[in-house]
Design a protein around this motif. Structure first.
Motif, PDB file in Angstrom:
ATOM      1  N   UNK A   7      51.911  39.646  42.907  1.00 26.35           N
ATOM      2  CA  UNK A   7      51.245  39.916  41.634  1.00 26.35           C
ATOM      3  C   UNK A   7      49.751  39.681  41.733  1.00 26.35           C
ATOM      4  N   UNK A   8      49.354  38.618  42.427  1.00 26.97           N
ATOM      5  CA  UNK A   8      47.931  38.338  42.592  1.00 26.97           C
ATOM      6  C   UNK A   8      47.239  39.446  43.384  1.00 26.97           C
ATOM      7  N   UNK A   9      47.899  39.921  44.437  1.00 23.24           N
ATOM      8  CA  UNK A   9      47.325  41.017  45.229  1.00 23.24           C
ATOM      9  C   UNK A   9      47.143  42.267  44.368  1.00 23.24           C
ATOM     10  N   UNK A  10      48.130  42.548  43.524  1.00 25.09           N
ATOM     11  CA  UNK A  10      48.032  43.721  42.656  1.00 25.09           C
ATOM     12  C   UNK A  10      46.894  43.566  41.653  1.00 25.09           C
ATOM     13  N   UNK A  11      46.684  42.342  41.173  1.00 22.93           N
ATOM     14  CA  UNK A  11      45.577  42.097  40.250  1.00 22.93           C
ATOM     15  C   UNK A  11      44.243  42.357  40.928  1.00 22.93           C
ATOM     16  N   UNK A  12      44.124  41.920  42.183  1.00 22.32           N
ATOM     17  CA  UNK A  12      42.884  42.142  42.932  1.00 22.32           C
ATOM     18  C   UNK A  12      42.646  43.638  43.112  1.00 22.32           C
ATOM     19  N   UNK A  13      43.686  44.364  43.533  1.00 27.86           N
ATOM     20  CA  UNK A  13      43.571  45.810  43.728  1.00 27.86           C
ATOM     21  C   UNK A  13      43.230  46.514  42.419  1.00 27.86           C
ATOM     22  N   UNK A  14      43.839  46.068  41.337  1.00 27.61           N
ATOM     23  CA  UNK A  14      43.589  46.678  40.032  1.00 27.61           C
ATOM     24  C   UNK A  14      42.148  46.461  39.586  1.00 27.61           C
ATOM     25  N   UNK A  15      41.636  45.262  39.828  1.00 25.91           N
ATOM     26  CA  UNK A  15      40.256  44.970  39.438  1.00 25.91           C
ATOM     27  C   UNK A  15      39.278  45.893  40.166  1.00 25.91           C
TER      28      UNK A  15
END
Length: 322
Positions: free
Chosen positions: A180-188
């Motif tokens: 989830x954290x990785x996806x948040x980084x990619x989304x940002x």
């Protein structure tokens, strides 16, 4: 959208991680005692620094004395345990977890659970229904129960060390959080690109905000009456994010982040810092941190009108016990 919904993904992924039963007496909800008690939220590095300093006998005595006088109440969240589980060794992780519990801290709900409480308050106000305002800062068992979507119960009062030990020994259980954290980084990073391309319009923002509020609207009144679709629609037509502290803060902070070029600040640690910050800012008196992100974002948060916390550097906080 994924950036804003990331915490919900992590929350749901974490549900399977709290299946540990420990039978102890139930705790009552903690409420602020006004001038007699100040809520102080420490970021992870500040908590570690306090724990190291507390190895000194005289400092620990002064710390305990101040906490016993109820002039300061340390506040933590489940993110502290998640980060503790990633310590350099199991011994260090367990030591930090046991130190957390030794402080008898208050616990703040995960920010999606706080959002639901805030929307409920605003919705009931819209309907003209009087209801008790539930605390955002409470007990460990209440926070864990909320993550499981269950009422508070003794089985959820699980010692911090047991959580941390379980996560260290079963690293697969932490994988959904990391994902989830990785996806948040990619989304940002992607959201910054979309903003630069002019694709994050006011209409898009409004749609996202409406969705986040919609999924947080309660299904029943405090008396148990079902909320009709018409009432819900009427509320959503007039609701303003300025009346929802968590969403207002998250929007302001996100818009500031979207304006940054490239991948600066788009990393897992900064994402976790944001999860810490958004939950705590409206509900604690002080946040202790040396993190540049906290201090850089503070003026942006201040402009929302929902800021309660002041910022202290780690050394300033430690000096309070000298």
């Amino acid at each position: 959208v994924a950036l804003k919904l990331g915490s919900e993904v992590a929350l749901r992924a974490g549900k399977k991680m709290v299946r540990v039963n420990v039978e102890v007496a139930e705790q009552t909800a903690i409420t602020s005692t006004g001038d007699r008690e100040r809520y102080t939220y420490l970021d992870q590095n500040a908590l570690i620094a306090l724990g190291r300093k507390a190895r000194e006998t005289e400092f620990r005595q002064r710390l305990d004395s101040k906490l016993a006088r109820a002039s300061t109440r340390i506040v933590v969240s489940m993110w502290h345990l998640f980060e503790a589980a990633r310590g350099a060794s199991e011994a260090n992780s367990i030591e930090l977890a046991e130190f957390i519990d030794s402080l008898s801290p208050a616990w703040i709900f995960e920010r999606h659970d706080i959002l639901k409480l805030e929307v409920a308050d605003d919705f009931y106000h819209f309907l003209g229904i009087e209801h008790p305002v539930l605390p955002r800062i409470t007990t460990r068992s209440a926070v864990i129960a909320a993550l499981n979507r269950e009422p508070d119960a003794a089985k959820f009062d699980i010692p911090a060390a047991r959580f941390v030990q379980q996560w260290r020994r079963h690293t697969d259980q932490m994988a959904p959080f990391e994902q989830s954290l990785r996806k948040n980084v990619e989304s940002l990073i992607r959201l910054r690109e979309l903003r630069r391309e002019g694709k994050i319009t006011s209409e898009v923002r409004s749609t996202v905000e409406q969705y986040l509020i919609q999924i947080a609207v309660p299904r029943r009144t405090p008396a148990g009456l079902e909320i009709t679709a018409g009432l819900k629609a009427d509320y959503l037509k007039q609701v303003q994010i300025s009346s929802i502290p968590t969403l207002c803060l998250e929007t302001a902070i996100s818009e500031r982040e979207w304006a940054i070029e490239g991948s600066s600040g788009a990393d897992r640690n900064t994402i976790i810092d944001k999860f810490h910050l958004i939950s705590a800012l409206p509900y604690v008196d002080e946040i202790v941190s040396d993190d540049h992100f906290f201090h850089d974002i503070y003026p942006t948060a201040e402009k929302t009108g929902h800021l309660r916390a002041t910022l202290l550097h780690n050394q300033e906080f430690l000096q309070l016990f000298n």
